[in-house]
Design a protein around this motif. Structure first.
Motif, PDB file in Angstrom:
ATOM      1  N   SER A   1       0.241  16.806   0.696  1.00 50.97           N
ATOM      2  CA  SER A   1      -1.062  17.050   0.078  1.00 50.97           C
ATOM      3  C   SER A   1      -0.889  17.873  -1.193  1.00 50.97           C
ATOM      4  O   SER A   1       0.038  18.681  -1.312  1.00 50.97           O
TER       5      SER A   1
ATOM      6  N   LYS B   1      -4.650  13.843  -0.319  1.00 49.15           N
ATOM      7  CA  LYS B   1      -3.873  13.906   0.920  1.00 49.15           C
ATOM      8  C   LYS B   1      -3.286  12.535   1.209  1.00 49.15           C
ATOM      9  O   LYS B   1      -3.984  11.520   1.124  1.00 49.15           O
TER      10      LYS B   1
ATOM     11  N   GLU C   1      -0.959  10.410   4.046  1.00 49.67           N
ATOM     12  CA  GLU C   1      -0.455  10.415   5.417  1.00 49.67           C
ATOM     13  C   GLU C   1       0.171   9.066   5.745  1.00 49.67           C
ATOM     14  O   GLU C   1      -0.525   8.087   5.988  1.00 49.67           O
TER      15      GLU C   1
END
Length: 365
Positions: free
Chosen positions: A151, A209, A211
Protein backbone atom coordinates in the motif's frame (compact mmCIF):
# COMPACT_ATOMS: atom_id res chain seq x y z
CA UNK A 1 14.85 28.00 -19.86
CA UNK A 2 12.54 28.85 -22.73
CA UNK A 3 10.67 32.14 -22.57
CA UNK A 4 7.92 30.77 -24.82
CA UNK A 5 4.34 30.85 -23.57
CA UNK A 6 3.14 27.26 -23.39
CA UNK A 7 -0.27 27.91 -21.82
CA UNK A 8 -2.83 29.06 -24.41
CA UNK A 9 -5.08 31.95 -23.52
CA UNK A 10 -8.26 29.88 -23.16
CA UNK A 11 -6.59 27.49 -20.74
CA UNK A 12 -5.11 30.37 -18.74
CA UNK A 13 -8.58 31.92 -18.41
CA UNK A 14 -10.08 28.59 -17.31
CA UNK A 15 -7.34 28.03 -14.73
CA UNK A 16 -7.65 31.54 -13.29
CA UNK A 17 -11.44 31.30 -13.20
CA UNK A 18 -11.44 27.93 -11.46
CA UNK A 19 -8.27 28.18 -9.36
CA UNK A 20 -10.14 28.61 -6.08
CA UNK A 21 -12.48 25.70 -6.78
CA UNK A 22 -9.59 23.47 -7.88
CA UNK A 23 -7.96 24.21 -4.55
CA UNK A 24 -11.02 23.88 -2.32
CA UNK A 25 -13.08 21.10 -3.93
CA UNK A 26 -12.92 18.13 -6.28
CA UNK A 27 -15.76 19.40 -8.44
CA UNK A 28 -13.60 20.06 -11.51
CA UNK A 29 -10.98 17.38 -10.88
CA UNK A 30 -11.94 15.29 -13.88
CA UNK A 31 -11.36 18.26 -16.24
CA UNK A 32 -7.71 18.97 -15.46
CA UNK A 33 -5.99 16.18 -17.40
CA UNK A 34 -8.17 16.53 -20.53
CA UNK A 35 -7.70 20.30 -20.62
CA UNK A 36 -3.93 20.10 -20.19
CA UNK A 37 -3.81 17.39 -22.86
CA UNK A 38 -5.96 19.41 -25.27
CA UNK A 39 -3.44 22.24 -24.95
CA UNK A 40 -0.64 19.83 -25.89
CA UNK A 41 1.20 20.40 -22.63
CA UNK A 42 2.01 16.74 -21.94
CA UNK A 43 3.96 16.49 -25.20
CA UNK A 44 6.41 19.28 -24.32
CA UNK A 45 9.89 17.81 -24.03
CA UNK A 46 8.73 14.55 -25.65
CA UNK A 47 10.44 13.67 -28.96
CA UNK A 48 8.30 14.30 -32.03
CA UNK A 49 8.92 10.71 -33.10
CA UNK A 50 6.10 9.81 -30.71
CA UNK A 51 2.55 10.73 -31.69
CA UNK A 52 1.67 13.76 -29.58
CA UNK A 53 5.29 14.63 -28.83
CA UNK A 54 6.10 18.29 -29.37
CA UNK A 55 9.87 18.09 -29.04
CA UNK A 56 11.92 20.57 -27.10
CA UNK A 57 14.14 20.12 -24.06
CA UNK A 58 13.37 18.75 -20.63
CA UNK A 59 13.63 22.30 -19.31
CA UNK A 60 10.70 23.26 -21.54
CA UNK A 61 8.55 20.80 -19.59
CA UNK A 62 9.72 22.43 -16.34
CA UNK A 63 8.76 25.82 -17.74
CA UNK A 64 5.33 24.57 -18.83
CA UNK A 65 4.62 23.28 -15.31
CA UNK A 66 5.80 26.61 -13.88
CA UNK A 67 3.44 28.50 -16.16
CA UNK A 68 0.48 26.36 -15.08
CA UNK A 69 1.52 26.75 -11.43
CA UNK A 70 1.34 30.52 -11.79
CA UNK A 71 -2.40 30.07 -12.35
CA UNK A 72 -3.21 27.02 -10.18
CA UNK A 73 -0.92 24.83 -8.09
CA UNK A 74 -3.60 22.11 -8.05
CA UNK A 75 -3.51 21.83 -11.84
CA UNK A 76 0.29 22.07 -11.87
CA UNK A 77 0.56 19.30 -9.27
CA UNK A 78 -1.54 17.05 -11.50
CA UNK A 79 0.59 18.12 -14.48
CA UNK A 80 3.77 17.21 -12.57
CA UNK A 81 2.53 13.73 -11.63
CA UNK A 82 1.32 12.96 -15.14
CA UNK A 83 4.40 14.34 -16.91
CA UNK A 84 6.74 12.56 -14.49
CA UNK A 85 5.10 9.23 -15.32
CA UNK A 86 5.65 10.04 -19.01
CA UNK A 87 9.31 10.70 -18.17
CA UNK A 88 9.56 7.22 -16.67
CA UNK A 89 8.32 5.64 -19.89
CA UNK A 90 10.72 7.74 -21.96
CA UNK A 91 13.62 6.34 -19.91
CA UNK A 92 12.30 2.78 -19.66
CA UNK A 93 13.99 0.02 -21.65
CA UNK A 94 10.52 -1.50 -22.12
CA UNK A 95 9.71 -0.26 -25.62
CA UNK A 96 6.48 -2.25 -25.77
CA UNK A 97 5.08 -0.59 -22.66
CA UNK A 98 6.06 2.83 -23.96
CA UNK A 99 4.56 2.28 -27.42
CA UNK A 100 1.32 0.95 -25.94
CA UNK A 101 0.64 3.64 -23.36
CA UNK A 102 2.51 6.81 -24.31
CA UNK A 103 -0.05 7.89 -26.95
CA UNK A 104 -2.90 7.55 -24.43
CA UNK A 105 -0.94 9.47 -21.81
CA UNK A 106 -0.10 12.30 -24.19
CA UNK A 107 -3.72 12.56 -25.30
CA UNK A 108 -5.02 12.48 -21.72
CA UNK A 109 -7.09 9.35 -22.29
CA UNK A 110 -5.53 7.86 -19.18
CA UNK A 111 -3.81 9.49 -16.22
CA UNK A 112 -0.23 8.80 -15.23
CA UNK A 113 0.63 8.78 -11.54
CA UNK A 114 4.06 8.66 -9.96
CA UNK A 115 3.81 6.35 -6.99
CA UNK A 116 7.57 6.40 -6.51
CA UNK A 117 7.79 8.75 -3.52
CA UNK A 118 8.36 5.72 -1.28
CA UNK A 119 10.98 4.47 -3.73
CA UNK A 120 12.78 7.81 -3.76
CA UNK A 121 12.97 7.65 0.03
CA UNK A 122 14.23 4.06 -0.28
CA UNK A 123 16.94 5.24 -2.69
CA UNK A 124 18.05 7.76 -0.05
CA UNK A 125 17.94 5.10 2.69
CA UNK A 126 15.08 6.91 4.44
CA UNK A 127 12.57 4.06 4.53
CA UNK A 128 12.09 0.48 3.23
CA UNK A 129 9.95 -0.32 0.22
CA UNK A 130 6.31 -0.83 1.13
CA UNK A 131 5.43 -3.01 -1.87
CA UNK A 132 6.31 -6.68 -2.42
CA UNK A 133 6.48 -8.90 -5.52
CA UNK A 134 6.26 -12.69 -5.30
CA UNK A 135 6.99 -14.83 -8.39
CA UNK A 136 4.15 -16.98 -9.73
CA UNK A 137 3.93 -19.46 -12.56
CA UNK A 138 4.37 -17.99 -16.05
CA UNK A 139 1.27 -17.60 -18.20
CA UNK A 140 0.74 -19.06 -21.66
CA UNK A 141 3.06 -16.51 -23.25
CA UNK A 142 5.97 -17.70 -21.13
CA UNK A 143 6.49 -14.24 -19.65
CA UNK A 144 7.71 -14.01 -16.07
CA UNK A 145 4.90 -13.13 -13.69
CA UNK A 146 4.55 -11.77 -10.16
CA UNK A 147 1.86 -11.30 -7.51
CA UNK A 148 2.04 -7.75 -6.18
CA UNK A 149 0.99 -6.53 -2.74
CA UNK A 150 1.37 -3.47 -0.55
CA UNK A 151 0.00 0.00 0.00
CA UNK A 152 1.00 3.59 -0.66
CA UNK A 153 -0.72 6.29 1.43
CA UNK A 154 -0.46 9.28 -0.92
CA UNK A 155 -0.49 9.35 -4.73
CA UNK A 156 -1.65 12.22 -6.95
CA UNK A 157 -3.54 11.95 -10.25
CA UNK A 158 -5.28 8.67 -9.44
CA UNK A 159 -8.18 9.67 -11.71
CA UNK A 160 -11.23 7.46 -11.05
CA UNK A 161 -11.80 7.54 -14.82
CA UNK A 162 -8.59 5.53 -15.32
CA UNK A 163 -4.92 5.64 -14.36
CA UNK A 164 -1.54 3.96 -14.59
CA UNK A 165 0.63 4.24 -11.51
CA UNK A 166 4.36 3.58 -11.24
CA UNK A 167 5.34 1.71 -8.09
CA UNK A 168 8.52 0.00 -6.90
CA UNK A 169 8.35 -3.54 -5.55
CA UNK A 170 10.80 -5.52 -3.44
CA UNK A 171 11.47 -9.00 -4.83
CA UNK A 172 11.85 -11.57 -2.09
CA UNK A 173 13.44 -14.05 -4.51
CA UNK A 174 16.15 -11.79 -5.97
CA UNK A 175 16.65 -8.91 -3.56
CA UNK A 176 16.64 -6.47 -6.49
CA UNK A 177 13.59 -4.16 -6.49
CA UNK A 178 11.85 -3.40 -9.77
CA UNK A 179 9.27 -0.87 -10.98
CA UNK A 180 5.92 -1.75 -12.54
CA UNK A 181 3.23 0.25 -14.26
CA UNK A 182 0.05 -0.82 -12.47
CA UNK A 183 -3.28 -0.25 -14.28
CA UNK A 184 -6.32 0.93 -12.33
CA UNK A 185 -8.58 -1.91 -13.49
CA UNK A 186 -6.26 -4.77 -12.54
CA UNK A 187 -7.98 -7.18 -10.11
CA UNK A 188 -6.54 -6.60 -6.64
CA UNK A 189 -5.90 -2.88 -7.15
CA UNK A 190 -7.94 -0.55 -4.95
CA UNK A 191 -8.09 3.23 -4.77
CA UNK A 192 -9.28 4.97 -1.61
CA UNK A 193 -11.59 7.95 -1.56
CA UNK A 194 -9.79 11.24 -2.12
CA UNK A 195 -7.71 12.25 0.87
CA UNK A 196 -9.26 15.01 2.96
CA UNK A 197 -6.67 17.66 2.07
CA UNK A 198 -6.84 21.27 3.25
CA UNK A 199 -5.96 22.40 -0.28
CA UNK A 200 -5.25 21.05 -3.80
CA UNK A 201 -8.45 19.05 -3.48
CA UNK A 202 -8.95 18.63 -7.24
CA UNK A 203 -5.64 16.78 -7.59
CA UNK A 204 -7.21 13.29 -7.34
CA UNK A 205 -4.89 12.47 -4.44
CA UNK A 206 -5.71 9.16 -2.81
CA UNK A 207 -4.18 6.07 -1.22
CA UNK A 208 -3.53 2.89 -3.19
CA UNK A 209 -3.78 -0.67 -1.93
CA UNK A 210 -2.71 -3.71 -3.91
CA UNK A 211 -3.54 -7.25 -2.80
CA UNK A 212 -2.30 -10.17 -4.89
CA UNK A 213 -2.60 -8.31 -8.21
CA UNK A 214 -0.71 -10.17 -10.93
CA UNK A 215 1.40 -8.64 -13.68
CA UNK A 216 4.01 -10.03 -16.03
CA UNK A 217 7.24 -8.53 -17.30
CA UNK A 218 5.44 -6.70 -20.10
CA UNK A 219 4.31 -4.20 -17.41
CA UNK A 220 7.77 -3.70 -15.95
CA UNK A 221 9.16 -0.17 -16.31
CA UNK A 222 12.58 -1.17 -14.99
CA UNK A 223 14.01 -4.37 -13.54
CA UNK A 224 16.55 -2.52 -11.40
CA UNK A 225 14.79 0.16 -9.38
CA UNK A 226 17.92 1.67 -7.82
CA UNK A 227 19.69 2.24 -11.13
CA UNK A 228 16.54 3.54 -12.80
CA UNK A 229 15.64 5.90 -9.96
CA UNK A 230 19.11 7.43 -9.98
CA UNK A 231 18.66 8.16 -13.68
CA UNK A 232 15.14 9.64 -13.44
CA UNK A 233 15.49 11.48 -10.13
CA UNK A 234 16.63 14.73 -11.84
CA UNK A 235 13.43 14.64 -13.91
CA UNK A 236 11.28 13.81 -10.87
CA UNK A 237 12.73 16.68 -8.84
CA UNK A 238 13.41 19.05 -11.72
CA UNK A 239 9.83 18.94 -12.94
CA UNK A 240 8.70 19.32 -9.34
CA UNK A 241 10.74 22.52 -9.05
CA UNK A 242 8.43 23.98 -11.69
CA UNK A 243 5.75 24.18 -8.99
CA UNK A 244 7.94 26.52 -6.94
CA UNK A 245 9.00 28.62 -9.92
CA UNK A 246 5.45 29.34 -11.01
CA UNK A 247 4.11 30.07 -7.56
CA UNK A 248 6.98 32.42 -6.72
CA UNK A 249 6.55 34.27 -10.01
CA UNK A 250 2.84 34.79 -9.44
CA UNK A 251 3.36 36.06 -5.90
CA UNK A 252 6.00 38.56 -7.04
CA UNK A 253 3.80 39.65 -9.94
CA UNK A 254 1.02 40.39 -7.44
CA UNK A 255 3.41 42.50 -5.37
CA UNK A 256 4.21 44.50 -8.50
CA UNK A 257 0.49 45.24 -8.93
CA UNK A 258 -0.05 46.36 -5.35
CA UNK A 259 -0.86 49.93 -4.35
CA UNK A 260 1.96 52.42 -5.04
CA UNK A 261 2.80 52.91 -1.37
CA UNK A 262 3.08 49.15 -0.80
CA UNK A 263 5.14 48.67 -3.94
CA UNK A 264 7.55 51.37 -2.89
CA UNK A 265 7.95 49.99 0.62
CA UNK A 266 8.58 46.45 -0.61
CA UNK A 267 10.52 47.23 -3.79
CA UNK A 268 13.96 46.32 -2.45
CA UNK A 269 12.75 42.99 -1.05
CA UNK A 270 10.86 42.16 -4.24
CA UNK A 271 13.89 42.94 -6.39
CA UNK A 272 16.14 40.79 -4.24
CA UNK A 273 13.73 37.85 -4.48
CA UNK A 274 13.32 38.29 -8.24
CA UNK A 275 17.09 38.24 -8.70
CA UNK A 276 17.40 35.13 -6.55
CA UNK A 277 14.59 33.45 -8.48
CA UNK A 278 16.36 34.18 -11.77
CA UNK A 279 19.63 32.80 -10.40
CA UNK A 280 18.04 29.58 -9.14
CA UNK A 281 16.13 29.14 -12.39
CA UNK A 282 19.34 29.40 -14.39
CA UNK A 283 21.07 26.97 -12.05
CA UNK A 284 18.23 24.46 -12.40
CA UNK A 285 18.18 24.67 -16.19
CA UNK A 286 21.94 24.37 -16.60
CA UNK A 287 22.09 21.33 -14.33
CA UNK A 288 19.23 19.57 -16.11
CA UNK A 289 20.63 20.36 -19.57
CA UNK A 290 24.12 19.16 -18.62
CA UNK A 291 22.70 16.14 -16.75
CA UNK A 292 24.96 16.94 -13.80
CA UNK A 293 22.25 16.04 -11.29
CA UNK A 294 22.33 12.37 -12.26
CA UNK A 295 25.63 11.82 -10.47
CA UNK A 296 25.47 14.84 -8.15
CA UNK A 297 22.00 14.87 -6.61
CA UNK A 298 23.12 16.95 -3.62
CA UNK A 299 23.12 20.20 -5.59
CA UNK A 300 19.63 19.47 -6.86
CA UNK A 301 18.51 18.83 -3.27
CA UNK A 302 19.97 22.19 -2.22
CA UNK A 303 18.24 23.88 -5.12
CA UNK A 304 14.86 22.40 -4.18
CA UNK A 305 15.36 23.58 -0.58
CA UNK A 306 16.32 27.08 -1.72
CA UNK A 307 13.28 27.34 -3.99
CA UNK A 308 10.95 26.29 -1.17
CA UNK A 309 12.41 29.04 1.01
CA UNK A 310 12.08 31.56 -1.80
CA UNK A 311 8.42 30.65 -2.38
CA UNK A 312 7.67 31.20 1.29
CA UNK A 313 9.36 34.61 1.19
CA UNK A 314 7.62 35.64 -2.03
CA UNK A 315 4.17 34.69 -0.77
CA UNK A 316 4.84 36.40 2.56
CA UNK A 317 5.74 39.54 0.61
CA UNK A 318 2.45 39.24 -1.28
CA UNK A 319 0.61 39.03 2.04
CA UNK A 320 2.31 42.23 3.17
CA UNK A 321 1.52 43.95 -0.13
CA UNK A 322 -2.16 42.99 -0.02
CA UNK A 323 -2.62 44.17 3.57
CA UNK A 324 -6.06 43.80 5.10
CA UNK A 325 -7.64 43.24 1.68
CA UNK A 326 -5.97 39.85 1.58
CA UNK A 327 -8.29 38.77 4.39
CA UNK A 328 -11.40 39.48 2.36
CA UNK A 329 -12.95 36.47 0.67
CA UNK A 330 -13.16 38.35 -2.60
CA UNK A 331 -9.35 38.59 -2.46
CA UNK A 332 -8.97 34.91 -1.58
CA UNK A 333 -6.24 34.29 -4.19
CA UNK A 334 -3.75 35.59 -1.61
CA UNK A 335 -4.94 33.09 0.99
CA UNK A 336 -4.89 30.33 -1.62
CA UNK A 337 -1.28 31.03 -2.48
CA UNK A 338 -0.42 30.90 1.23
CA UNK A 339 -1.95 27.40 1.34
CA UNK A 340 -0.18 26.44 -1.87
CA UNK A 341 3.15 27.70 -0.53
CA UNK A 342 2.70 25.66 2.65
CA UNK A 343 2.48 22.53 0.50
CA UNK A 344 5.80 23.09 -1.28
CA UNK A 345 8.01 22.05 1.70
CA UNK A 346 6.12 18.81 2.35
CA UNK A 347 5.68 17.32 -1.12
CA UNK A 348 7.95 14.26 -1.33
CA UNK A 349 10.85 14.46 -1.04
CA UNK A 350 10.08 16.93 1.70
CA UNK A 351 12.49 19.63 2.78
CA UNK A 352 13.08 17.75 6.05
CA UNK A 353 13.93 14.57 4.12
CA UNK A 354 16.28 16.43 1.78
CA UNK A 355 18.07 18.14 4.68
CA UNK A 356 18.40 14.77 6.41
CA UNK A 357 19.91 13.27 3.27
CA UNK A 358 22.35 16.16 2.89
CA UNK A 359 23.40 15.78 6.52
CA UNK A 360 24.10 12.07 5.98
CA UNK A 361 26.05 12.88 2.84
CA UNK A 362 28.14 15.48 4.70
CA UNK A 363 29.05 12.96 7.41
CA UNK A 364 30.36 10.47 4.84
CA UNK A 365 32.58 12.96 3.02
Amino acid sequence: MSTASFVPADLAVWLDTHAELLDSSAGHAREIVPRLAAAGLFGIGVPVTYAGGRGGAATDAVEAIAQVASHSLSAAFVFWGHRTFIEYLLHSPNAGLRETWLPQLLSGEIAGATGLSNAMKYLSALEPLQMKAEPVAADGSGARRWALSGSLPWITNLRPEGFLVAAAFDHADSGKPSIFAVPHDLPGVGRSADLDLIALRASNTAALKIEGAQLDERWMIADNASTFLTRVRPGFLGLQCGLSLGLARRALASVALARPASRLALAADAEQLADELARLTDQLCMGIAAQTYVEDASNLFRLRIALASLVASAVNLEVQASGGQGYLREQSAVARRVREASFVPIVTPSIVQLKHQLALHARTE
